[in-house]
Structures are given as C-alpha cells and as structure tokens.
Motif scaffolding. Sequence first.
Motif, PDB file in Angstrom:
ATOM      1  N   LYS A  44     -22.079  -0.661  13.035  1.00 38.81           N
ATOM      2  CA  LYS A  44     -23.041  -0.280  14.140  1.00 38.81           C
ATOM      3  C   LYS A  44     -24.488  -0.540  13.548  1.00 38.81           C
ATOM      4  O   LYS A  44     -25.489  -1.036  14.231  1.00 38.81           O
ATOM      5  CB  LYS A  44     -23.020   1.079  14.789  1.00 38.81           C
ATOM      6  CG  LYS A  44     -21.988   1.423  15.457  1.00 38.81           C
ATOM      7  CD  LYS A  44     -22.353   1.441  16.929  1.00 38.81           C
ATOM      8  CE  LYS A  44     -21.138   1.388  18.079  1.00 38.81           C
ATOM      9  NZ  LYS A  44     -20.551  -0.075  18.132  1.00 38.81           N
ATOM     10  N   HIS A  48     -26.668  -3.190  15.376  1.00 41.33           N
ATOM     11  CA  HIS A  48     -27.941  -2.695  16.305  1.00 41.33           C
ATOM     12  C   HIS A  48     -29.147  -3.660  15.615  1.00 41.33           C
ATOM     13  O   HIS A  48     -30.116  -3.896  16.389  1.00 41.33           O
ATOM     14  CB  HIS A  48     -27.982  -1.245  16.012  1.00 41.33           C
ATOM     15  CG  HIS A  48     -27.222  -0.544  16.982  1.00 41.33           C
ATOM     16  ND1 HIS A  48     -27.678   0.377  17.926  1.00 41.33           N
ATOM     17  CD2 HIS A  48     -25.794  -0.702  17.486  1.00 41.33           C
ATOM     18  CE1 HIS A  48     -26.703   0.702  18.861  1.00 41.33           C
ATOM     19  NE2 HIS A  48     -25.561   0.094  18.511  1.00 41.33           N
ATOM     20  N   HIS A  93     -25.648 -11.277  15.798  1.00 43.41           N
ATOM     21  CA  HIS A  93     -25.589 -10.096  16.538  1.00 43.41           C
ATOM     22  C   HIS A  93     -24.081 -10.360  17.186  1.00 43.41           C
ATOM     23  O   HIS A  93     -23.148  -9.387  17.279  1.00 43.41           O
ATOM     24  CB  HIS A  93     -26.746  -9.789  17.448  1.00 43.41           C
ATOM     25  CG  HIS A  93     -26.539  -8.675  18.672  1.00 43.41           C
ATOM     26  ND1 HIS A  93     -26.319  -7.380  18.062  1.00 43.41           N
ATOM     27  CD2 HIS A  93     -26.179  -8.737  19.820  1.00 43.41           C
ATOM     28  CE1 HIS A  93     -26.363  -6.632  18.967  1.00 43.41           C
ATOM     29  NE2 HIS A  93     -26.197  -7.283  20.100  1.00 43.41           N
ATOM     30  N   TRP A  97     -20.287  -8.633  16.304  1.00 40.99           N
ATOM     31  CA  TRP A  97     -19.385  -7.691  17.061  1.00 40.99           C
ATOM     32  C   TRP A  97     -18.088  -8.340  16.913  1.00 40.99           C
ATOM     33  O   TRP A  97     -16.826  -7.761  16.869  1.00 40.99           O
ATOM     34  CB  TRP A  97     -20.025  -7.866  18.570  1.00 40.99           C
ATOM     35  CG  TRP A  97     -18.907  -7.511  19.585  1.00 40.99           C
ATOM     36  CD1 TRP A  97     -18.744  -5.991  19.683  1.00 40.99           C
ATOM     37  CD2 TRP A  97     -18.126  -8.194  20.308  1.00 40.99           C
ATOM     38  NE1 TRP A  97     -17.764  -5.920  20.674  1.00 40.99           N
ATOM     39  CE2 TRP A  97     -17.407  -7.143  21.313  1.00 40.99           C
ATOM     40  CE3 TRP A  97     -18.182  -9.488  20.615  1.00 40.99           C
ATOM     41  CZ2 TRP A  97     -16.639  -7.632  22.398  1.00 40.99           C
ATOM     42  CZ3 TRP A  97     -17.117  -9.873  21.791  1.00 40.99           C
ATOM     43  CH2 TRP A  97     -16.769  -9.019  22.502  1.00 40.99           C
ATOM     44  N   ARG A 116     -16.835  -1.896  28.562  1.00 36.51           N
ATOM     45  CA  ARG A 116     -18.323  -2.021  28.371  1.00 36.51           C
ATOM     46  C   ARG A 116     -18.954  -3.275  29.129  1.00 36.51           C
ATOM     47  O   ARG A 116     -19.221  -4.071  28.590  1.00 36.51           O
ATOM     48  CB  ARG A 116     -18.926  -1.750  26.950  1.00 36.51           C
ATOM     49  CG  ARG A 116     -18.119  -0.750  26.363  1.00 36.51           C
ATOM     50  CD  ARG A 116     -18.844  -0.278  24.813  1.00 36.51           C
ATOM     51  NE  ARG A 116     -18.546  -1.220  23.830  1.00 36.51           N
ATOM     52  CZ  ARG A 116     -18.880  -1.307  22.571  1.00 36.51           C
ATOM     53  NH1 ARG A 116     -19.898  -0.420  22.466  1.00 36.51           N
ATOM     54  NH2 ARG A 116     -18.492  -2.327  21.613  1.00 36.51           N
ATOM     55  N   TYR A 118     -21.816  -4.028  30.061  1.00 35.21           N
ATOM     56  CA  TYR A 118     -23.196  -4.306  29.521  1.00 35.21           C
ATOM     57  C   TYR A 118     -23.060  -5.484  28.434  1.00 35.21           C
ATOM     58  O   TYR A 118     -23.986  -6.318  28.155  1.00 35.21           O
ATOM     59  CB  TYR A 118     -24.153  -3.301  28.970  1.00 35.21           C
ATOM     60  CG  TYR A 118     -23.391  -2.475  27.769  1.00 35.21           C
ATOM     61  CD1 TYR A 118     -23.391  -3.016  26.466  1.00 35.21           C
ATOM     62  CD2 TYR A 118     -22.852  -1.376  27.993  1.00 35.21           C
ATOM     63  CE1 TYR A 118     -22.928  -2.296  25.364  1.00 35.21           C
ATOM     64  CE2 TYR A 118     -22.165  -0.696  26.722  1.00 35.21           C
ATOM     65  CZ  TYR A 118     -22.265  -1.197  25.586  1.00 35.21           C
ATOM     66  OH  TYR A 118     -21.902  -0.649  24.531  1.00 35.21           O
ATOM     67  N   LEU A 119     -21.721  -5.618  27.874  1.00 36.62           N
ATOM     68  CA  LEU A 119     -21.601  -6.674  26.821  1.00 36.62           C
ATOM     69  C   LEU A 119     -21.496  -8.180  27.687  1.00 36.62           C
ATOM     70  O   LEU A 119     -21.962  -9.128  27.182  1.00 36.62           O
ATOM     71  CB  LEU A 119     -20.273  -6.231  25.954  1.00 36.62           C
ATOM     72  CG  LEU A 119     -20.240  -5.215  24.963  1.00 36.62           C
ATOM     73  CD1 LEU A 119     -18.649  -4.946  24.609  1.00 36.62           C
ATOM     74  CD2 LEU A 119     -20.939  -5.263  24.129  1.00 36.62           C
ATOM     75  N   HIS A 165     -28.991  -5.641  29.151  1.00 33.88           N
ATOM     76  CA  HIS A 165     -27.722  -5.238  28.280  1.00 33.88           C
ATOM     77  C   HIS A 165     -28.514  -4.095  27.194  1.00 33.88           C
ATOM     78  O   HIS A 165     -27.607  -3.086  27.131  1.00 33.88           O
ATOM     79  CB  HIS A 165     -27.440  -6.462  27.329  1.00 33.88           C
ATOM     80  CG  HIS A 165     -26.761  -6.653  26.116  1.00 33.88           C
ATOM     81  ND1 HIS A 165     -25.315  -6.201  26.065  1.00 33.88           N
ATOM     82  CD2 HIS A 165     -27.388  -6.434  24.909  1.00 33.88           C
ATOM     83  CE1 HIS A 165     -25.290  -5.979  24.664  1.00 33.88           C
ATOM     84  NE2 HIS A 165     -26.204  -6.297  23.853  1.00 33.88           N
TER      85      HIS A 165
HETATM   86  C1  HEM Z   1     -29.859 -12.156  24.940  1.00 31.51           C
HETATM   87  C2  HEM Z   1     -28.760 -11.599  24.109  1.00 31.51           C
HETATM   88  C3  HEM Z   1     -28.651 -10.269  23.547  1.00 31.51           C
HETATM   89  C4  HEM Z   1     -29.822  -9.203  23.192  1.00 31.51           C
HETATM   90  C5  HEM Z   1     -31.232  -9.595  23.157  1.00 31.51           C
HETATM   91  C6  HEM Z   1     -29.094  -8.193  22.726  1.00 31.51           C
HETATM   92  C7  HEM Z   1     -29.836  -7.043  21.985  1.00 31.51           C
HETATM   93  C8  HEM Z   1     -29.211  -5.851  21.545  1.00 31.51           C
HETATM   94  C9  HEM Z   1     -29.973  -4.634  21.278  1.00 31.51           C
HETATM   95  C10 HEM Z   1     -31.337  -4.564  21.281  1.00 31.51           C
HETATM   96  C11 HEM Z   1     -29.009  -3.676  21.235  1.00 31.51           C
HETATM   97  C12 HEM Z   1     -29.230  -2.107  20.676  1.00 31.51           C
HETATM   98  C13 HEM Z   1     -29.697  -2.026  19.439  1.00 31.51           C
HETATM   99  C14 HEM Z   1     -30.390  -0.655  19.157  1.00 31.51           C
HETATM  100  O1  HEM Z   1     -30.140   0.028  19.830  1.00 31.51           O
HETATM  101  O2  HEM Z   1     -30.941  -0.414  18.109  1.00 31.51           O
HETATM  102  C15 HEM Z   1     -27.784  -4.128  21.185  1.00 31.51           C
HETATM  103  C16 HEM Z   1     -26.334  -3.651  21.168  1.00 31.51           C
HETATM  104  C17 HEM Z   1     -25.176  -4.326  21.289  1.00 31.51           C
HETATM  105  N1  HEM Z   1     -25.196  -5.476  21.419  1.00 31.51           N
HETATM  106 FE1  HEM Z   1     -26.570  -6.935  22.182  1.00 31.51          FE
HETATM  107  N2  HEM Z   1     -27.556  -8.301  22.594  1.00 31.51           N
HETATM  108  C18 HEM Z   1     -27.553  -9.641  23.105  1.00 31.51           C
HETATM  109  C19 HEM Z   1     -26.213 -10.177  23.278  1.00 31.51           C
HETATM  110  C20 HEM Z   1     -25.152  -9.559  22.872  1.00 31.51           C
HETATM  111  C21 HEM Z   1     -23.734 -10.122  22.908  1.00 31.51           C
HETATM  112  C22 HEM Z   1     -23.650 -11.679  23.312  1.00 31.51           C
HETATM  113  C23 HEM Z   1     -22.948  -9.185  22.331  1.00 31.51           C
HETATM  114  C24 HEM Z   1     -21.447  -9.592  22.243  1.00 31.51           C
HETATM  115  C25 HEM Z   1     -20.614  -9.323  23.050  1.00 31.51           C
HETATM  116  C26 HEM Z   1     -23.477  -8.019  22.167  1.00 31.51           C
HETATM  117  C27 HEM Z   1     -23.100  -6.794  21.569  1.00 31.51           C
HETATM  118  C28 HEM Z   1     -23.615  -5.624  21.471  1.00 31.51           C
HETATM  119  C29 HEM Z   1     -23.108  -4.416  20.968  1.00 31.51           C
HETATM  120  C30 HEM Z   1     -21.614  -4.167  20.692  1.00 31.51           C
HETATM  121  C31 HEM Z   1     -24.082  -3.440  20.875  1.00 31.51           C
HETATM  122  C32 HEM Z   1     -23.864  -2.041  20.400  1.00 31.51           C
HETATM  123  C33 HEM Z   1     -23.416  -1.092  21.531  1.00 31.51           C
HETATM  124  C34 HEM Z   1     -22.974   0.339  21.198  1.00 31.51           C
HETATM  125  O3  HEM Z   1     -23.386   0.475  19.912  1.00 31.51           O
HETATM  126  O4  HEM Z   1     -22.351   0.950  22.058  1.00 31.51           O
HETATM  127  N3  HEM Z   1     -24.982  -8.238  22.672  1.00 31.51           N
HETATM  128  N4  HEM Z   1     -28.099  -5.511  21.702  1.00 31.51           N
END
Ligand code: HEM
Length: 208
Positions: A44, A48, A93, A97, A116, A118-119, A165
């Motif tokens: 995580k 993150h 990122h 994952w 989820r 939001y993914l 997201h």
């Molecule tokens: C423009 C695209 C994206 C941006 C800007 C983005 C940004 C972020 C940010 C800022 C966080 C939270 C970080 C924190 O809380 O410190 C996050 C969490 C996450 N993102 Fe993304 N993300 C993007 C695309 C993706 C993609 C393509 C995936 C893969 C499927 C993904 C998977 C995740 C996961 C698994 C988390 C953690 C959720 C949790 O802990 O429950 N993200 N993302």
Amino acid sequence: MPGVSLNGALRRVPPGAVYLLGLLPLAWIVWLTLSGGIGVDPVKGIEHRLGKVALWFLVGGLAITPLRRITGLNLLRYRRAVGLLGFGYVAAHLLAWVVLDMGFLWAQAAADLVKRPYLLLGITGFALLVPLALTSNTASVRRLGRNWRRLHWLVYPAVSLGVLHYLMQMKVISSEGWIWAAVLAGLLGVRLVLRFRGRLGVLWADAG
Ligand code: HEM
C-alpha cells in the motif's frame, strides 16, 4: 506580471533537468522501501505514494497554461516533461497494483475491479493518457497538426478521472482530497474562462 522576471533565469534550465528532478520521488520511494521506512503495509505504501506523485505531475501539468496567462511565468517548454513524468508514475502505480498487490493473478485482478469500481475510473484515466504519451514527441505534433490539440484535450477528462478515482478510494473524503478537487475544479474553470474569452475575442474581431 510577477512571473515574468523568472523567465530569464528559467531559460538556462533545460527540460532534461525536469526529467532528472522528476525521478527524485521514485528514488525516494525506492529508498523508503529498501530502508524499511515505507510503512507497515509496504505494498500500500508504494502504491499510494506512486499514485500521489502521479497526481502532482498530472495536475501540475494542467496548471502550466493558466500560470502563464495569469502570472506570465512561462513553463511551457517543461510541459511535455511534466506530462510524461505524470504518465510514467501512473504506469508505475498501475504496475505496482498488478505485480505487488495482485501478484499477476488476473482472476483476482478482475474480482478487485468489480469490488472496487473506482479502479475502473483509474484505468480509464490511464487508458486516455496512453495516446497522449505516445504522441507527445515533436514528430507527432507535426504529423497530426490541428488534430494534435484536439487529441491532447483528452488530458482534461483523463486527469479528472484520476482525481475522481483518488477521491472515491477514500471512505470519507479528507481535507486533502477536497483541496485536490478544488484545485482541479479551479484549473478546469480557468481553462473554460480563457477559452470563452478567446472565442469572444475572435467574435469581436470578426464584428469589427
Ligand atoms: C490517472 C490515473 C490515476 C491516478 C492519478 C491515480 C492516483 C491515485 C491516488 C492519488 C491514490 C491514493 C494515494 C493516497 O491515498 O496516498 C490512488 C490509490 C489507488 N490507486 Fe490509483 N491512480 C490512477 C490510476 C490507477 C490505476 C490504473 C490503477 C490500477 C487498477 C490504480 C490503483 C489504485 C489502487 C489499488 C489504490 C489504492 C486503493 C486503496 O488503498 O484502497 N490507480 N490512486
């Protein structure tokens, strides 16, 4: 304009320096991982941090044009580097994952996407960024002409989906989340105003 005086000094900073600076957060995440300082849940922690750095670069990239129009500070020649760094961090990122979180287990990844939603927003945001990254080179700018601008307009929905997201993965939206949402809304608003004013300018010129 307050930013204009900085433009002269910036002329000596090549875009390559931005790529190098942009790699510092990655080096920091690697260092935290190796030194055990990434947190109790390293997966995580890595995921993150990469997402947050991606957000900084992507939203930062959107701020470059309004910053120039409002303050005169001209960072346009760094926009490609900032955008590509943003894309690189989103890709890392996503990779974190797939590899660290899901362990390449595609059925588990599919189940996670259903659990989820939001993914899916994040993946759509990433998918929209892919053609932009692929056409960010000078040859594509020349080849695509006016269509390049049209295509690169996709950066707005892409970053908006990324922010959405980010907000949706929180149980309760934190004050930091509201700040990111407000900054994005502000940047989109400024962009709309600039576009509207530009159109009005053309209309007035036509009428005159
Ligand atoms: C423009 C695209 C994206 C941006 C800007 C983005 C940004 C972020 C940010 C800022 C966080 C939270 C970080 C924190 O809380 O410190 C996050 C969490 C996450 N993102 Fe993304 N993300 C993007 C695309 C993706 C993609 C393509 C995936 C893969 C499927 C993904 C998977 C995740 C996961 C698994 C988390 C953690 C959720 C949790 O802990 O429950 N993200 N993302």
